[in-house]
Design a protein around this motif. Structure first.
Motif, short mmCIF file in Angstrom:
data_model
loop_
_atom_site.label_atom_id
_atom_site.label_comp_id
_atom_site.label_asym_id
_atom_site.label_seq_id
_atom_site.Cartn_x
_atom_site.Cartn_y
_atom_site.Cartn_z
N ALA A 87 0.84 -1.19 0.00
CA ALA A 87 0.00 0.00 0.00
C ALA A 87 0.88 1.24 0.00
CB ALA A 87 -0.91 -0.01 1.22
N ARG A 88 0.46 2.24 -0.79
CA ARG A 88 1.21 3.49 -0.84
C ARG A 88 0.69 4.43 0.23
NH1 ARG A 88 4.02 4.26 -5.57
NH2 ARG A 88 3.87 6.51 -5.34
N GLN A 92 -0.31 8.23 -8.35
CA GLN A 92 -1.42 7.28 -8.28
C GLN A 92 -1.52 6.47 -9.56
OE1 GLN A 92 -4.54 10.13 -7.25
NE2 GLN A 92 -4.81 9.13 -5.26
N GLY A 99 0.84 3.69 -9.53
CA GLY A 99 0.48 2.64 -8.58
C GLY A 99 -0.82 1.94 -8.91
N GLU A 129 -7.83 -0.53 -9.29
CA GLU A 129 -7.41 -0.17 -7.93
C GLU A 129 -6.36 0.93 -8.02
OE1 GLU A 129 -6.89 -3.85 -5.33
OE2 GLU A 129 -6.90 -4.71 -7.36
N PRO A 178 -4.19 3.76 -5.55
CA PRO A 178 -3.87 4.12 -4.17
C PRO A 178 -4.68 5.31 -3.68
CG PRO A 178 -1.86 3.68 -5.41
CD PRO A 178 -2.98 3.66 -6.40
N ASP A 179 -5.21 5.18 -2.48
CA ASP A 179 -5.96 6.25 -1.81
C ASP A 179 -7.26 6.62 -2.50
OD1 ASP A 179 -3.79 6.56 0.07
OD2 ASP A 179 -2.73 7.66 -1.49
#
Length: 383
Positions: A21-22, A316, A319, A346, A348-349
């Motif tokens: 996870a970032r 993002q 990722g 998907e 990140p965040d």
């Protein structure tokens, strides 16, 4: 048939899978509550306690205006209609109240268009109460209708006790709800949105300027509303358009008017600089070719029914993970447009997105002889 999950590294769009996870976006604000939203999609790009209920102060006047815009759109009210100013509106929101006012005279009648300008530019409490009484008979009845309408709009964390944003334990919203409400006004009432960019207004011989500091600091800002009480601190709902991109920003709980002004411009600049729109797949483009069982073709393309685009930062995008899920092989016959699987994205965040994948072509079923030969081939070669 067995469901299979395809993990794809697509060089053409530079999707790089990540295993860990970032961290969250390295950006913060002096505001206690914040939401930055992409106006076109309603996607939340960044937030800070965006779903925590808070005192919205005069930012809740956007709901009062939304109710009035509803009435205008339905034809039950016209811009030229005149609403009477009651003694209650004058005492609770006028010159004697010590609050923001358009200095409406008790017993006078004010055109609806003027009331809109007074509420937006001057944050007129007397204007809000006048609207509330004209539309629902009393401010409590109007507040109840505001709460009900908010639920219909999906503003599930918003409740109203008055039309003005005056402090009350039941006058509560979230930054996310305020952003949704602003988006509703921008896109559902475009014919009235221009009032939010007016910088000055005069009524009853008194000239006042718009309290939204971002209108003066950033030429791309064209709305919407500020708010301040002891309980809420300083806040604002603001929107800006640069090129084809529009952002909506909500900030609340800041210590000073100066902080509100500076922070609104700083966060907007960061948002436009940091977030870009990336097209992941074009409408009708093959995401993957799925094998077909007993069909006149051995494969069928899986396509998205619409363009698939995301607003995100370059980090993002790096990722991002993309996967395709469907049952393989797909059994014929297949009709073009039939949903065969899902595209999972998907980032990140950001919340996971799942998008239907459709058959990109018709595939008929083989005849009896063809099916028999296909079955024999499968028995001999396992294919």
């Amino acid at each position: 048939m067995k469901p299979i999950l395809h993990r794809m590294a697509l060089a053409a769009i530079a999707l790089v899978a990540i295993l860990a996870a970032r961290p969250a976006l390295a950006f913060d604000t002096t505001a206690q509550y914040a939401v930055l939203m992409d106006a076109a999609t309603g996607a939340v790009l960044w937030e800070k306690d965006g779903d925590v209920r808070m005192h919205p102060a005069s930012m809740s006047k956007l709901m009062t205006l939304s109710m009035l815009f509803d009435a205008l759109k339905s034809g039950t009210v016209k811009l030229t209609d005149e609403f009477p100013v009651s003694e209650h509106a004058w005492r609770a929101g006028g010159t004697t109240s010590g609050s923001s006012t358009m200095f409406a005279q008790v017993g006078s009648r004010i055109p609806v268009e003027v009331l809109i300008q007074g509420i937006i530019v001057q944050s007129a409490n007397d204007g809000c109460i006048t609207v509330a009484e004209a539309l629902k008979g009393s401010e409590p009845e109007f507040a109840a209708a505001m709460t009900e309408r908010a639920k219909e709009l999906g503003l599930t964390d918003s409740t109203f006790a008055n039309s003005t944003g005056w402090p009350d334990p039941n006058q509560m919203m979230t930054a996310h709800d305020l952003a949704r409400l602003a988006r509703h006004i921008i896109y559902d009432f475009p014919e009235y949105y221009h009032y939010f960019s007016e910088k000055e207004f005069t009524w009853n011989g008194i000239h006042q300027e718009n309290r939204n500091p971002a209108l003066y600091l950033d030429p791309t800002v064209d709305g919407l509303k500020t708010g301040h009480t002891e309980a809420s601190g300083f806040g604002l709902v603001v929107s800006a358009k640069r090129g084809d991109e529009r952002l909506i920003l909500v900030l609340n709980g800041m210590p000073t008017n100066k902080a509100r002004a500076e922070e609104s411009v700083r966060v907007l600049d960061w948002g436009f600089r940091s977030f870009k729109k990336y097209q992941i797949f074009a409408k009708g483009a093959a995401v993957e070719n799925a094998p077909v069982w007993q069909g006149t073709y051995s494969q069928v393309p899986l396509v998205a029914g619409n363009d698939v685009s995301l607003i995100m930062t370059p980090d993002q995008r790096k990722g991002m993970k993309v996967s395709v899920n469907y049952s393989s092989p797909v059994k014929a016959p297949i009709a073009a447009g039939q949903q065969l699987g899902t595209l999972r994205i998907e980032v990140p965040d950001k919340p996971v997105q799942e998008i239907p994948l459709l058959a990109g072509a018709n595939v008929d079923r083989l005849g009896i002889f063809g099916r028999a030969m296909n079955a024999l081939k499968h028995m001999i070669f396992g294919a």
